[in-house]
Every structure is written in structure tokens, then in C-alpha cells.
Write a protein that holds these residues in place. Structure first.
Motif, PDB file in Angstrom:
ATOM      1  N   LEU A   1       1.632  -1.192  -1.414  1.00 30.47           N
ATOM      2  CA  LEU A   1       2.086  -2.501  -2.068  1.00 30.47           C
ATOM      3  C   LEU A   1       3.192  -3.256  -1.414  1.00 30.47           C
ATOM      4  N   VAL A   2       3.915  -2.968  -0.691  1.00 34.56           N
ATOM      5  CA  VAL A   2       4.869  -3.974   0.377  1.00 34.56           C
ATOM      6  C   VAL A   2       3.551  -3.841   1.128  1.00 34.56           C
ATOM      7  N   CYS A   3       2.801  -2.743   2.055  1.00 34.60           N
ATOM      8  CA  CYS A   3       2.314  -2.827   3.179  1.00 34.60           C
ATOM      9  C   CYS A   3       1.058  -3.838   2.723  1.00 34.60           C
ATOM     10  N   TRP A   4       0.505  -4.421   1.660  1.00 34.85           N
ATOM     11  CA  TRP A   4      -0.486  -4.801   1.689  1.00 34.85           C
ATOM     12  C   TRP A   4       0.102  -6.871   0.907  1.00 34.85           C
ATOM     13  N   LEU A   5       1.773  -7.060   0.586  1.00 37.27           N
ATOM     14  CA  LEU A   5       2.502  -7.634   0.164  1.00 37.27           C
ATOM     15  C   LEU A   5       2.387  -8.561   1.915  1.00 37.27           C
ATOM     16  N   PHE A   6       3.171  -7.130   3.155  1.00 44.37           N
ATOM     17  CA  PHE A   6       3.175  -8.039   4.107  1.00 44.37           C
ATOM     18  C   PHE A   6       2.329  -8.088   5.383  1.00 44.37           C
ATOM     19  N   ARG A   7       0.841  -7.455   4.863  1.00 42.81           N
ATOM     20  CA  ARG A   7      -0.760  -7.779   5.085  1.00 42.81           C
ATOM     21  C   ARG A   7      -0.363  -6.763   6.691  1.00 42.81           C
ATOM     22  N   VAL A   8       0.830  -5.580   6.161  1.00 39.86           N
ATOM     23  CA  VAL A   8       0.907  -4.633   7.533  1.00 39.86           C
ATOM     24  C   VAL A   8      -0.141  -3.636   7.029  1.00 39.86           C
ATOM     25  N   PRO A   9      -1.304  -2.806   7.897  1.00 33.86           N
ATOM     26  CA  PRO A   9      -1.866  -1.884   8.403  1.00 33.86           C
ATOM     27  C   PRO A   9      -1.661  -0.852   7.450  1.00 33.86           C
ATOM     28  N   SER A  10      -2.611   0.221   6.347  1.00 31.88           N
ATOM     29  CA  SER A  10      -1.966   1.131   5.558  1.00 31.88           C
ATOM     30  C   SER A  10      -2.531   2.408   5.610  1.00 31.88           C
ATOM     31  N   SER A  11      -3.027   2.552   6.873  1.00 32.45           N
ATOM     32  CA  SER A  11      -4.579   3.164   7.300  1.00 32.45           C
ATOM     33  C   SER A  11      -3.573   4.718   8.043  1.00 32.45           C
ATOM     34  N   ASP A  12      -2.465   3.859   8.259  1.00 33.06           N
ATOM     35  CA  ASP A  12      -1.285   5.186   9.208  1.00 33.06           C
ATOM     36  C   ASP A  12      -0.400   5.168   8.839  1.00 33.06           C
ATOM     37  N   LEU A  13       0.250   5.696   7.831  1.00 29.12           N
ATOM     38  CA  LEU A  13       1.801   5.432   6.673  1.00 29.12           C
ATOM     39  C   LEU A  13       3.048   5.401   7.700  1.00 29.12           C
ATOM     40  N   ARG A  14       2.673   6.199   8.597  1.00 26.67           N
ATOM     41  CA  ARG A  14       3.764   6.435   9.488  1.00 26.67           C
ATOM     42  C   ARG A  14       3.826   5.470  10.633  1.00 26.67           C
ATOM     43  N   LYS A  15       3.018   5.046  11.206  1.00 30.70           N
ATOM     44  CA  LYS A  15       3.125   3.776  12.092  1.00 30.70           C
ATOM     45  C   LYS A  15       3.529   2.676  10.775  1.00 30.70           C
ATOM     46  N   ALA A  16       3.151   2.349   9.486  1.00 31.18           N
ATOM     47  CA  ALA A  16       3.311   1.327   8.690  1.00 31.18           C
ATOM     48  C   ALA A  16       4.684   1.203   8.781  1.00 31.18           C
ATOM     49  N   ARG A  17       5.240   2.823   8.479  1.00 35.26           N
ATOM     50  CA  ARG A  17       6.939   2.990   7.232  1.00 35.26           C
ATOM     51  C   ARG A  17       7.665   1.968   9.105  1.00 35.26           C
ATOM     52  N   GLN A  18       7.161   2.184  10.331  1.00 38.87           N
ATOM     53  CA  GLN A  18       8.452   1.649  11.379  1.00 38.87           C
ATOM     54  C   GLN A  18       8.362  -0.367  11.453  1.00 38.87           C
ATOM     55  N   HIS A  19       7.810  -0.435  10.523  1.00 38.70           N
ATOM     56  CA  HIS A  19       7.376  -2.261  10.005  1.00 38.70           C
ATOM     57  C   HIS A  19       9.289  -1.996   9.403  1.00 38.70           C
ATOM     58  N   VAL A  20       9.478  -2.820  10.207  1.00 35.74           N
ATOM     59  CA  VAL A  20      10.836  -3.399   9.205  1.00 35.74           C
ATOM     60  C   VAL A  20      10.822  -4.273   7.879  1.00 35.74           C
ATOM     61  N   GLU A  21       9.214  -4.326   7.584  1.00 39.07           N
ATOM     62  CA  GLU A  21       9.823  -5.887   6.614  1.00 39.07           C
ATOM     63  C   GLU A  21       8.825  -4.207   4.955  1.00 39.07           C
ATOM     64  N   VAL A  22       8.501  -3.076   5.792  1.00 41.60           N
ATOM     65  CA  VAL A  22       7.669  -2.077   4.974  1.00 41.60           C
ATOM     66  C   VAL A  22       8.741  -1.382   5.107  1.00 41.60           C
ATOM     67  N   GLU A  23       9.450  -1.028   5.483  1.00 40.67           N
ATOM     68  CA  GLU A  23      10.422   0.173   5.162  1.00 40.67           C
ATOM     69  C   GLU A  23      11.419   0.379   5.110  1.00 40.67           C
ATOM     70  N   LEU A  24      12.137  -0.898   5.121  1.00 39.95           N
ATOM     71  CA  LEU A  24      13.385  -1.319   3.853  1.00 39.95           C
ATOM     72  C   LEU A  24      13.257  -1.462   2.686  1.00 39.95           C
ATOM     73  N   PRO A  25      11.841  -2.507   2.452  1.00 42.27           N
ATOM     74  CA  PRO A  25      11.768  -2.497   0.941  1.00 42.27           C
ATOM     75  C   PRO A  25      11.746  -1.475   0.315  1.00 42.27           C
ATOM     76  N   TYR A  26      10.627  -0.351   1.247  1.00 41.96           N
ATOM     77  CA  TYR A  26      10.079   0.748   0.576  1.00 41.96           C
ATOM     78  C   TYR A  26      11.390   2.070   0.099  1.00 41.96           C
ATOM     79  N   ARG A  27      12.055   2.483   1.321  1.00 38.80           N
ATOM     80  CA  ARG A  27      13.613   3.037   1.359  1.00 38.80           C
ATOM     81  C   ARG A  27      14.557   2.325   0.052  1.00 38.80           C
ATOM     82  N   TYR A  28      15.037   1.275   0.334  1.00 36.87           N
ATOM     83  CA  TYR A  28      15.582   0.079  -1.215  1.00 36.87           C
ATOM     84  C   TYR A  28      15.009   0.507  -2.245  1.00 36.87           C
ATOM     85  N   ILE A  29      13.698   0.417  -2.642  1.00 36.57           N
ATOM     86  CA  ILE A  29      13.095   0.382  -3.719  1.00 36.57           C
ATOM     87  C   ILE A  29      13.038   2.144  -4.388  1.00 36.57           C
TER      88      ILE A  29
END
Length: 226
Positions: free
Chosen positions: A175-203
Motif C-alpha cells: 500500500l505504501v509503495c503504491w501511494l508513493f510510487r515506489v517499485p515493489s518488485s524487490d521489497l528489500r530495496k523498496a523498504r530502504q526508501h524513507v517514504e516506505v520504511e518509516l510509514p511501514y514501521r510506524y503502522i
């Protein structure tokens, strides 16, 4: 510098020597990890400790008022959720990815979840404060039934929390990847984006904190009464 604040506050709830020793060890470990992970310099840590001590002079007199607001105010849920979220989102300006950034958001999320669960428990009349005639608490006699009950509660609670974490993780990251238009094919790399990692961890871990103090005890009460 939360460990410093806990270090000083611990003496209010526990024997001074025990509380101070445990909190001091935690403070030293956290401060060392900040330096080791490259999150802060030595001067940052020293300044943070001094700043935390200064904050406590203003924070301690308002502690009861803050606690009362969190438990009873109609605006408490908004404040509880928004302030830690804002701290998680706007307090990092790293040039490279670091696990410390996500760890901090995770801690803030757990704290927000626990505080929100406390508010809900108060609102619904769950987990009321003990009355004077119920104190001091007596240590129950350890027997086979008590041990089995404790193990059952532990296993049941862990299963529920692991399931909630897996479910929230599966929902939140895409969901966060979709909202911020971050490719989600590689979740490990996607989670290294601040706009993905911080909301994901917080939620995710905010939900975990809420579940620990509200959903799991509610489940225990239902199981015991059924």
C-alpha cells in the motif's frame, strides 16, 4: 534521548538502585548503538543527554496532566497518533539508508500504539485502576495450574501477535509503495526508501503495540470467561 528520561523517571516507580542501574545500562547501550550505526556523533549524544535532562525539568511537573489527557481527552487519539508519526517522518535527513532510522520509527509506533490502547481501555472501562483494598498485590502460589495457564497465555499471545504482524506487513508495504510510487518488485530495496520504511514501521508496530495492550488481553478475558 528517551533512555536518559527513563533513567531518571525509573526511580519514581521502582527501588532507586535497581531502576537507575537498569535504565543506565539501557541508556549506555542505546547511545553506543547510535554512534556505532553512524546515526549520531559523540557530540550529538552528549548534547542529547544534556538536552534530555533540561526537558525533564519542564516535563516532570506536567506528567500527571499529560497522563490524564492521554486517558480521558476526546482529542487524545489524534494527538497520540500524529505527534509520534510527525517525529518519525520529519526527524531524519540521512544521506544513506540506515537501520537506525527504521528502528526509531518502530519505537515511536509501539509507543503510540500502547498509548492509544490505554486510552481505549479507559474509554471502555477495561483494566481499571486497583482500589486501595486490593493493594498491595500478593504473589500467587506457584502450582501446576498456574504454570500451565501462563504458558497457554504466552503461546496464544505470541501466535496472535505474529499473525497480526504478518497481516499488517503484507498489507502495509504494498500500500505504501503504491501511494508513493515506489517499485515493489524487490521489497528489500523498496523498504530502504524513507517514504516506505518509516510509514511501514510506524503502522505495523503501532498496531502491534495496540494489540499487546488491548486486543490480546481482551482475547485472554474472552477465553477465561468462555
Amino acid at each position: 534521548m528517551l533512555p536518559v528520561e527513563v533513567c531518571l523517571l525509573s526511580s519514581l516507580q521502582y527501588p532507586y538502585t535497581l531502576g537507575f542501574s537498569l535504565a543506565l545500562c539501557w541508556c549506555l547501550l542505546v547511545c553506543s548503538s547510535r554512534i556505532y550505526m553512524g546515526m549520531h556523533s559523540v557530540l550529538d549524544v552528549i548534547a542529547g543527554i544534556l538536552y534530555s535532562i533540561l526537558i525533564l525539568f519542564f516535563f516532570l511537573p506536567t506528567l500527571d496532566m499529560i497522563d490524564s489527557f492521554n486517558l480521558s481527552s476526546r482529542y487524545a487519539p489524534l494527538v497520540i497518533v500524529s505527534i509520534p508519526l510527525a517525529l518519525a517522518l520529519f526527524s531524519f535527513t540521512l544521506d544513506t539508508w540506515s537501520t537506525s532510522r527504521g528502528d526509531t520509527a518502530q519505537i515511536l509506533g509501539v509507543g503510540a500504539g500502547v498509548a492509544l490502547a490505554s486510552h481505549v481501555n479507559q474509554l471502555l472501562g477495561l483494566m481499571p485502576d486497583l482500589t486501595a483494598d486490593q493493594l498491595p498485590l500478593m504473589v500467587p502460589t506457584v502450582n501446576g495450574g498456574l504454570v500451565c495457564s501462563a504458558i497457554l497465555r504466552l503461546v496464544l499471545g505470541v501466535i496472535v501477535l505474529v499473525a497480526i504482524r504478518a497481516l499488517m506487513k503484507a498489507i502495509t508495504i504494498p500500500l505504501v509503495c503504491w501511494l508513493f510510487r515506489v517499485p515493489s518488485s524487490d521489497l528489500r530495496k523498496a523498504r530502504q526508501h524513507v517514504e516506505v520504511e518509516l510509514p511501514y514501521r510506524y503502522i505495523v508496530y503501532g498496531t502491534m503495540g495496540f494489540s499487546v495492550l488491548f486486543l490480546v488481553p481482551l482475547l485472554f478475558a474472552y477465553v477465561e470467561n468462555s
